[in-house]
Design a protein around this motif. Structure first.
Motif, PDB file in Angstrom:
ATOM      1  N   UNK A  63       0.808  -1.217   0.000  1.00 44.74           N
ATOM      2  CA  UNK A  63       0.000   0.000   0.000  1.00 44.74           C
ATOM      3  C   UNK A  63       0.843   1.270   0.000  1.00 44.74           C
ATOM      4  N   UNK A  64       2.019   1.172   0.610  1.00 45.45           N
ATOM      5  CA  UNK A  64       2.903   2.335   0.643  1.00 45.45           C
ATOM      6  C   UNK A  64       3.370   2.656  -0.777  1.00 45.45           C
ATOM      7  N   UNK A  89       2.321   6.340   9.355  1.00 46.29           N
ATOM      8  CA  UNK A  89       3.089   5.114   9.586  1.00 46.29           C
ATOM      9  C   UNK A  89       4.517   5.383   9.127  1.00 46.29           C
ATOM     10  N   UNK A  90       5.471   4.689   9.752  1.00 43.27           N
ATOM     11  CA  UNK A  90       6.883   4.986   9.527  1.00 43.27           C
ATOM     12  C   UNK A  90       7.332   4.935   8.079  1.00 43.27           C
ATOM     13  N   UNK A  91       6.904   3.897   7.344  1.00 39.10           N
ATOM     14  CA  UNK A  91       7.505   3.736   6.016  1.00 39.10           C
ATOM     15  C   UNK A  91       6.923   4.670   4.961  1.00 39.10           C
ATOM     16  N   UNK A  93       7.297   7.836   5.365  1.00 34.51           N
ATOM     17  CA  UNK A  93       8.116   9.044   5.512  1.00 34.51           C
ATOM     18  C   UNK A  93       9.112   9.239   4.379  1.00 34.51           C
ATOM     19  N   UNK A  94       9.586   8.143   3.807  1.00 36.59           N
ATOM     20  CA  UNK A  94      10.611   8.263   2.759  1.00 36.59           C
ATOM     21  C   UNK A  94      10.023   8.205   1.353  1.00 36.59           C
ATOM     22  N   UNK A 103      10.018  13.013   5.316  1.00 34.07           N
ATOM     23  CA  UNK A 103      11.267  13.105   6.075  1.00 34.07           C
ATOM     24  C   UNK A 103      11.888  14.488   5.856  1.00 34.07           C
ATOM     25  N   UNK A 114       5.788   9.678  13.700  1.00 27.84           N
ATOM     26  CA  UNK A 114       5.509   8.286  13.343  1.00 27.84           C
ATOM     27  C   UNK A 114       4.581   7.699  14.398  1.00 27.84           C
ATOM     28  N   UNK A 116       1.973   4.176  15.418  1.00 27.24           N
ATOM     29  CA  UNK A 116       1.763   2.769  15.121  1.00 27.24           C
ATOM     30  C   UNK A 116       0.301   2.459  14.869  1.00 27.24           C
ATOM     31  N   UNK A 138      -3.135   5.135   5.228  1.00 29.98           N
ATOM     32  CA  UNK A 138      -2.629   4.335   4.121  1.00 29.98           C
ATOM     33  C   UNK A 138      -2.862   2.869   4.442  1.00 29.98           C
ATOM     34  N   UNK A 139      -3.116   2.070   3.429  1.00 26.48           N
ATOM     35  CA  UNK A 139      -3.204   0.636   3.669  1.00 26.48           C
ATOM     36  C   UNK A 139      -4.330   0.001   2.888  1.00 26.48           C
ATOM     37  N   UNK A 143      -5.849  -2.401   7.268  1.00 28.01           N
ATOM     38  CA  UNK A 143      -5.754  -1.307   8.233  1.00 28.01           C
ATOM     39  C   UNK A 143      -6.994  -0.413   8.217  1.00 28.01           C
ATOM     40  N   UNK A 349       8.686  -3.287   1.516  1.00 25.76           N
ATOM     41  CA  UNK A 349       7.833  -4.359   1.018  1.00 25.76           C
ATOM     42  C   UNK A 349       7.695  -4.354  -0.499  1.00 25.76           C
TER      43      UNK A 349
ATOM     44  N   UNK B 347      12.873   2.157   9.713  1.00 24.90           N
ATOM     45  CA  UNK B 347      11.541   2.708   9.938  1.00 24.90           C
ATOM     46  C   UNK B 347      10.544   1.575  10.129  1.00 24.90           C
ATOM     47  N   UNK B 348       9.622   1.748  11.075  1.00 21.38           N
ATOM     48  CA  UNK B 348       8.626   0.697  11.271  1.00 21.38           C
ATOM     49  C   UNK B 348       7.769   0.485  10.028  1.00 21.38           C
ATOM     50  N   UNK B 350       4.410  -0.858   7.802  1.00 16.48           N
ATOM     51  CA  UNK B 350       2.962  -0.733   8.010  1.00 16.48           C
ATOM     52  C   UNK B 350       2.292  -2.054   8.390  1.00 16.48           C
TER      53      UNK B 350
END
Lengths: 369, 351
Positions: A63-64, A89-91, A93-94, A103, A114, A116, A138-139, A143, A349, B347-348, B350
């Motif tokens: 999804x990211x 969500x963390x990923x 950011x980039x 970021x 960030x 969870x 996102x997701x 989610x 992913x 980074x965590x 999803x």
């Protein structure tokens, strides 16, 4: 570790690999839908245990990665606004937008955090009544229930300072897009276990019948994936095209009814652009009118622009299974995880990122591989 | 060297008068003098420091010396298993140990944010004093600055250190040879998980405690055992993956390790699964890798396991001539994969 290490047993993995090799006769191409599965396959080298007749194709299930550039641009604009706490969500950011990523906004002084869970963002809104809090939703279907729950919770608490940018996407329309394509190469699917945990697998049954493909709902640990592949191969060899469930310890045919109700209550289905694939009809979720007050795009007036994707990026072909990541001329040169051109290089992913990380030069380990 | 009783339990300066650090505590006047004389010098007390020069004047032994520096910016400042003070001493002492050096002297530079609780400053300073005594190192010079509120993160501590290397010892990445064995000193990822859990408010049945520990003694025992140590590296920010890739790059070799042999506790493995992290990249503060001739590896493991911090020490792989990448790993299910360096911070994920 209990309930995890059992599914990473080398001996059992070897037995599954032998069973698969014994069952395969024809050349088959099986697509795993979910990015989490792609990650496991490449991380554990699962595809290396398989016979040459079998090819795994890594589907669009990150999804990211598939979040469109326009949406990332909107996120960047929101996060750059004075007074906004932007939660993600963390990923995400980039993930690059057309000029910047989150970021970059953070290092430029933006309040990007960030989290969870979307519930963390609701809590931030509750504790900071003088700030506007925006959550980047996102997701896949996995989610979406929690995002819906966050909207309902914010409504219950009467939070006027909480809103979200909704980028949720749905898996079956993307599978249908692949199957209906003239150049489709996919013979069978491993459906995403976590998505089916929420949605069940009834909706895949007409698809399996219409397009004549076996679909196996599959988990994420190495043994889950190997078993899913074996079940799919056996169907291909038998010539059957039903929906089977490998991930029985989690997934039921009807799914999580409460979670699905929540999604339906808060969201409605809409057309959505996928990075690398273009616009897919009825493949996204947006907030229902009743919850429009929580729509950050509307609240802050961002959106409405369109962005062309890089021409040298062959993400679409990778996501449709027509080429492997390494076959793209930009792979590892023009396009790296630090400077991604396209969707699958973005998140850990994504298929390209997974290949770049775990096998940038082909076959590690020499003779033992 | 364990002489903790000599350290005052209460802060020697009257905290009640200034419960928080003010700009004046870094201004060079009487308040700063009170802080340095009353708190730092009392805690770190040693002749070179008390001599009161602009810098420490030291009698340097003959031979080769190692010199290193490290800045510490950890959040939270206090975490299960330690704090920024202990970390700032052990971190630098460990870096020296990895060079095959015994740490003798440290400097301590404090950058404190205005409003930082004086009691917390005392806790940090006394942790440093205790850690220094435990590792037999003297904090011989220092500096204190105070920055405006909002321009720091509570407190930053920089330490630099000098250590002596005994004659005949030459430990460096360039000494690594094809055929060498790779020994890991313990389980991975506890420091990273302890910090993350504290930051994210995640609770475990049994809390994960940082692996923060001094490594000087175990390194000394390894050298006393007459082992031919080729290279050592402590596993800090980039974790095991980062350390091995760095060494492989310098030595132009490839490390082959086995996932099955890399120890990770259940709690750390569970936390990493939950948060989407990989233990190979998690930070540690009391773990190191040792590269030495394969026929000496078992003896090294034996020596290491006698130390509390190294009870899980074990051989995890070997060194071979360079083939494209620095590190490859045999996964639990028997396939090989590349273990690359992280492109940025972890980074965590999803899902």
């Amino acid at each position: 570790m209990k309930y995890v290490s059992e599914y990473r047993n080398a001996e059992t993995a070897g037995r599954y690999a032998e069973a698969i090799a014994a069952a395969v006769t024809g050349p088959w191409k099986i697509m795993e839908i979910c990015g989490g599965q792609t990650h496991s396959i490449v991380k554990y080298g699962i595809d290396r245990l398989l016979p040459d007749e079998l090819t795994l194709i890594h589907g669009p299930g990150c999804p990211v990665c598939v979040t469109p550039v326009e949406m990332v641009d909107q996120a960047v604009r929101l996060a750059s606004m004075e007074g906004i706490v932007f939660c993600s969500f963390g990923d995400m950011l980039r993930v690059p937008g057309s000029t910047d990523d989150l970021m970059g906004v953070k290092s430029g002084g933006g309040d990007v955090r960030v989290v969870y869970s979307p519930m963390d963002a609701v809590a931030i809104a509750e504790n900071n009544p003088d700030r506007e809090v925006v959550f980047f939703a996102v997701g896949f279907e996995t989610t979406a229930p929690v995002t819906a729950a966050a909207v309902l919770q914010a409504e219950r608490l009467g939070l006027g300072n909480f809103s979200m940018l909704v980028a949720h996407v749905l898996v079956p329309p993307a599978m249908e897009l692949i199957l209906s394509g003239k150049e489709n190469v996919v013979d069978g699917f491993l459906a995403a276990g976590h998505v089916c945990t929420v949605m069940g697998y009834r909706e895949y049954e007409p698809m399996a019948e219409k397009y004549g493909v076996p679909i196996v709902v599959t988990g994420f640990e190495p043994l889950d994936i190997l078993e899913g592949i074996l079940m799919c191969v056996r169907q291909l060899e038998r010539g059957t095209t039903s929906v089977e469930n490998q991930y029985v310890r989690v997934v039921t045919r009807d799914g999580n009814v409460t979670a699905m109700d929540m999604i339906r209550r808060v969201f409605q289905v809409t057309d959505r652009k996928w990075r690398g694939l273009g616009t897919i009809p009825d493949s996204g979720l947006k907030l229902r009118k009743r919850y429009a007050a929580f729509d950050a795009g509307r609240k802050f007036g961002v959106g409405g622009h369109s962005v062309e994707e890089s021409e040298s990026c062959m993400a679409g072909s990778v996501l449709m299974g027509r080429i492997k990541p390494g076959e793209c001329p930009a792979f590892g040169t023009e396009c790296t995880p630090e400077r991604p051109l396209g969707a699958p290089m973005v998140s850990a992913e994504g298929a390209c990122a997974a290949y770049y990380r775990y096998r940038p030069y082909g076959n590690p380990g020499g003779e033992s591989a | 060297m364990n002489n903790e009783a000599a350290l005052p339990l209460e802060c020697p300066i009257p905290i009640s008068e200034y419960p928080r650090v003010t700009m004046a505590h870094g201004g060079g006047g009487r308040l700063m003098n009170d802080l340095v004389e009353g708190m730092m010098k009392k805690a770190f007390s040693n002749p070179a420091l008390l001599a009161g020069h602009d810098g420490a004047v030291l009698d340097v032994p003959d031979g080769r010396q190692a010199f290193t520096t490290d800045s510490h910016v950890v959040t939270p400042i206090f975490f299960p298993g330690g704090d920024i003070g202990t970390l700032s001493v052990y971190g630098t002492v460990n870096d020296l140990a990895m060079c095959g050096a015994r740490a003798l002297w440290l400097s301590a530079g404090f950058i404190i944010e205005e409003g930082f609780p004086m009691e917390d400053l005392w806790k940090v300073v006394s942790s440093m004093a205790k850690a220094a005594r435990k590792t037999g190192v003297e904090i011989v010079t220092g500096d204190t600055k105070v920055v405006d509120r909002g321009k720091g993160d509570g407190i930053y501590v920089n330490t630099a250190g000098i250590g002596v290397i005994r004659e005949g010892v030459f430990v460096a990445p360039s000494m690594v040879r094809s055929g060498d064995a790779v020994v890991l000193s313990g389980d991975l990822g506890r420091h990273g998980v302890a910090i993350m859990a504290e930051r994210e408010g995640i609770r475990f049945g049994t809390p994960v405690v940082s692996d923060l520990a001094p490594l000087g003694d175990v390194v000394l025992d390894l050298m006393n055992a007459g082992l031919e140590i080729h290279c050592m590296r402590d596993l800090t920010r980039g974790g095991l993956a980062g350390a091995l890739n760095e060494i492989a790059g310098t030595a132009d070799v490839t490390f082959s390790i086995e996932e099955e042999l890399v120890k990770v506790t259940d709690a750390v493995a569970a936390a990493c699964e939950l948060l989407g992290f990989d233990p190979l990249y998690m930070p540690n503060e009391g773990r190191f890798v040792l590269v030495l001739p394969a026929d000496e590896a078992r003896k090294a493991v034996e020596v290491m396991r006698k130390h509390e911090t190294c009870v899980y020490a074990g051989i995890i792989g070997r060194v071979s001539p360079r083939e494209h990448v620095g590190v490859v790993m045999k996964s639990r299910i028997g396939s090989w994969r590349v273990v690359d360096m992280l492109s940025g911070e972890q980074l965590p994920r999803i899902c």
